[in-house]
Motif scaffolding. Structure first.
Motif, mmCIF file in Angstrom:
data_model
loop_
_atom_site.group_PDB
_atom_site.id
_atom_site.type_symbol
_atom_site.label_atom_id
_atom_site.label_comp_id
_atom_site.label_asym_id
_atom_site.label_seq_id
_atom_site.Cartn_x
_atom_site.Cartn_y
_atom_site.Cartn_z
ATOM 1 N N PHE A 1 -51.968 -15.496 28.132
ATOM 2 C CA PHE A 1 -50.689 -15.505 27.226
ATOM 3 C C PHE A 1 -50.451 -17.039 26.897
ATOM 4 O O PHE A 1 -50.979 -17.848 27.662
ATOM 5 C CB PHE A 1 -49.802 -15.001 28.346
ATOM 6 C CG PHE A 1 -49.950 -13.525 28.221
ATOM 7 C CD1 PHE A 1 -49.181 -12.731 27.507
ATOM 8 C CD2 PHE A 1 -50.353 -12.864 29.155
ATOM 9 C CE1 PHE A 1 -48.887 -11.410 27.428
ATOM 10 C CE2 PHE A 1 -50.506 -11.388 29.313
ATOM 11 C CZ PHE A 1 -49.903 -10.730 28.391
ATOM 12 N N PRO A 2 -49.564 -17.083 25.970
ATOM 13 C CA PRO A 2 -49.031 -16.219 25.024
ATOM 14 C C PRO A 2 -50.114 -15.605 23.951
ATOM 15 O O PRO A 2 -51.102 -15.988 23.965
ATOM 16 C CB PRO A 2 -48.165 -17.147 24.317
ATOM 17 C CG PRO A 2 -48.629 -18.445 24.383
ATOM 18 C CD PRO A 2 -49.579 -18.515 25.529
ATOM 19 N N ILE A 3 -49.497 -14.395 23.594
ATOM 20 C CA ILE A 3 -50.430 -13.912 22.527
ATOM 21 C C ILE A 3 -49.360 -13.359 21.411
ATOM 22 O O ILE A 3 -48.432 -12.892 21.686
ATOM 23 C CB ILE A 3 -50.992 -12.399 23.353
ATOM 24 C CG1 ILE A 3 -50.045 -11.485 23.503
ATOM 25 C CG2 ILE A 3 -51.970 -12.639 24.107
ATOM 26 C CD1 ILE A 3 -50.449 -9.870 23.968
ATOM 27 N N VAL A 4 -50.102 -13.026 20.192
ATOM 28 C CA VAL A 4 -49.446 -12.632 19.174
ATOM 29 C C VAL A 4 -49.826 -11.257 18.860
ATOM 30 O O VAL A 4 -51.222 -10.984 18.976
ATOM 31 C CB VAL A 4 -49.785 -13.315 17.810
ATOM 32 C CG1 VAL A 4 -49.158 -12.783 16.628
ATOM 33 C CG2 VAL A 4 -49.263 -15.014 18.084
ATOM 34 N N THR B 1 -48.681 -7.231 16.923
ATOM 35 C CA THR B 1 -47.935 -6.409 15.851
ATOM 36 C C THR B 1 -47.224 -5.293 16.393
ATOM 37 O O THR B 1 -47.982 -4.604 17.229
ATOM 38 C CB THR B 1 -49.104 -5.963 14.773
ATOM 39 O OG1 THR B 1 -49.747 -6.975 14.489
ATOM 40 C CG2 THR B 1 -48.281 -5.344 13.912
ATOM 41 N N LYS C 1 -45.043 -8.982 13.207
ATOM 42 C CA LYS C 1 -45.872 -9.867 13.988
ATOM 43 C C LYS C 1 -45.005 -10.598 15.074
ATOM 44 O O LYS C 1 -43.687 -11.147 14.949
ATOM 45 C CB LYS C 1 -46.612 -11.158 13.360
ATOM 46 C CG LYS C 1 -47.612 -10.698 12.387
ATOM 47 C CD LYS C 1 -48.892 -10.526 13.100
ATOM 48 C CE LYS C 1 -49.979 -10.197 12.232
ATOM 49 N NZ LYS C 1 -51.206 -9.258 12.662
ATOM 50 N N LEU C 2 -45.129 -10.448 16.459
ATOM 51 C CA LEU C 2 -44.188 -10.839 17.615
ATOM 52 C C LEU C 2 -45.301 -11.526 18.314
ATOM 53 O O LEU C 2 -46.465 -11.595 18.631
ATOM 54 C CB LEU C 2 -43.897 -9.629 18.354
ATOM 55 C CG LEU C 2 -42.956 -8.811 17.564
ATOM 56 C CD1 LEU C 2 -42.956 -7.298 18.151
ATOM 57 C CD2 LEU C 2 -41.778 -9.406 17.041
ATOM 58 N N LYS C 3 -44.751 -12.568 19.425
ATOM 59 C CA LYS C 3 -45.416 -13.390 20.315
ATOM 60 C C LYS C 3 -44.693 -12.887 21.660
ATOM 61 O O LYS C 3 -43.603 -13.008 22.033
ATOM 62 C CB LYS C 3 -44.971 -14.830 20.019
ATOM 63 C CG LYS C 3 -45.976 -15.587 20.930
ATOM 64 C CD LYS C 3 -45.575 -17.228 20.351
ATOM 65 C CE LYS C 3 -46.120 -18.165 21.248
ATOM 66 N NZ LYS C 3 -46.057 -19.621 20.844
ATOM 67 N N ALA C 4 -45.679 -12.787 22.812
ATOM 68 C CA ALA C 4 -45.385 -12.534 24.207
ATOM 69 C C ALA C 4 -45.872 -13.671 25.028
ATOM 70 O O ALA C 4 -47.022 -14.062 24.843
ATOM 71 C CB ALA C 4 -45.713 -11.106 24.523
ATOM 72 N N VAL C 5 -45.032 -14.258 25.783
ATOM 73 C CA VAL C 5 -45.462 -15.118 26.916
ATOM 74 C C VAL C 5 -45.817 -14.812 27.918
ATOM 75 O O VAL C 5 -46.507 -15.597 28.890
ATOM 76 C CB VAL C 5 -44.377 -16.261 26.693
ATOM 77 C CG1 VAL C 5 -43.973 -17.004 25.420
ATOM 78 C CG2 VAL C 5 -43.033 -16.013 27.274
ATOM 79 N N CYS D 1 -38.335 -5.414 19.999
ATOM 80 C CA CYS D 1 -38.840 -6.110 18.639
ATOM 81 C C CYS D 1 -37.557 -6.497 18.040
ATOM 82 O O CYS D 1 -36.389 -6.048 17.944
ATOM 83 C CB CYS D 1 -39.610 -4.868 17.840
ATOM 84 S SG CYS D 1 -40.163 -5.343 16.247
ATOM 85 N N GLY E 1 -52.791 -7.280 27.504
ATOM 86 C CA GLY E 1 -52.463 -7.557 26.394
ATOM 87 C C GLY E 1 -52.257 -6.404 25.519
ATOM 88 O O GLY E 1 -51.823 -6.287 24.455
#
Length: 183
Positions: free
Chosen positions: A142-145, A147, A154-158, A165, A178
Motif C-alpha cells: 500500500f498505497p494502491i490505486v 477503480t 480511480k481511488l487510492k487506498a493507503v 467512494c 488489494g
C-alpha cells in the motif's frame, strides 16, 4: 444467430424490452458473458430467467452479466439474479456483475443484495475472478490505486479496510491482497 451457436435454442424466444448477447470466455471452463440491454421488470423477468436457465443447462455455471446497457432492474429482476446464484453455486459456479449503472446498483443496495454479488469494474477483472485471482493473492504494498466497481472512479487506498467512494458514495472494502469488494 450467434447466440444459438453457443447455446442451442437460445434465440428461439425474443423480448424487445431485454436483449441478451452471449459471448464465450475461451480460457475459463464454463464461463459465459451475457451482455444485457434494456430493463428487467415483473413483465419480462420470466423471459430473462428462462434464457439464463438455458445457458446453465448448457453447462455454463460461471456467468458474467455485463450490465452497462441495463437501465432498470425491479425487485423481481434482483430475485432472478439471486435464483441464478443459488443454481450455479452448488455446481461450483458463481456470478459476476460488471458495469452496473448507479441507479441499478441502488436497487441492489436498497434491497440488501449488494453484498451477495461479485461486482467488478471491467471484463478483465471478471475473468480473472474466475481464473482464481484469489490464488495469486499475495500481500500488496500500500498505497494502491484501484477503480470503484460501481462508478469506475480511480481511488487510492493507503491501507486495508472499508472506504466510501468519493464519487458514488458506495462503501467498499479492500483486503491485504488489494482485492476490492462491496461493503
Amino acid at each position: 444467430m450467434v447466440n444459438n451457436e453457443i447455446v442451442a435454442g437460445f434465440d428461439d424466444e425474443k423480448d424487445e424490452s431485454l436483449k441478451i448477447k452471449l459471448q464465450r470466455v475461451d480460457n475459463v471452463d464454463g464461463c459465459l458473458v451475457l451482455t444485457l440491454n434494456g430493463y428487467i421488470d415483473t413483465y419480462n423477468s420470466n423471459y430473462f430467467q428462462k434464457r439464463v436457465q438455458k445457458t446453465i443447462e448448457a453447462g455454463f455455471t460461471r456467468l458474467i452479466f455485463s450490465c452497462g446497457g441495463l437501465n432498470y432492474v425491479s425487485s423481481t429482476g434482483i430475485g432472478s439474479f439471486t435464483a441464478f446464484l443459488k443454481t450455479v453455486k452448488p455446481k461450483g459456479g458463481d456470478l459476476v456483475l460488471l458495469e452496473v449503472q448507479p441507479k441499478v446498483y441502488e436497487v441492489f443496495q436498497l434491497l440488501g443484495f449488494s453484498q451477495f454479488f461479485n461486482i467488478k469494474a471491467n471484463l478483465d477483472e471478471s475473468i480473472s475472478f474466475f481464473q482464481g485471482g484469489a490464488d495469486e493473492a499475495a500481500a500488496v504494498s500500500f498505497p494502491i490505486v484501484f477503480t470503484c466497481p460501481i462508478c469506475s472512479k480511480k481511488l487510492k487506498a493507503v491501507k486495508t479496510g472499508r472506504f466510501r467512494c468519493s464519487e458514488c458514495k458506495t462503501i467498499l472494502s479492500i483486503d491485504n491482497a488489494g482485492a476490492v469488494s462491496l461493503g
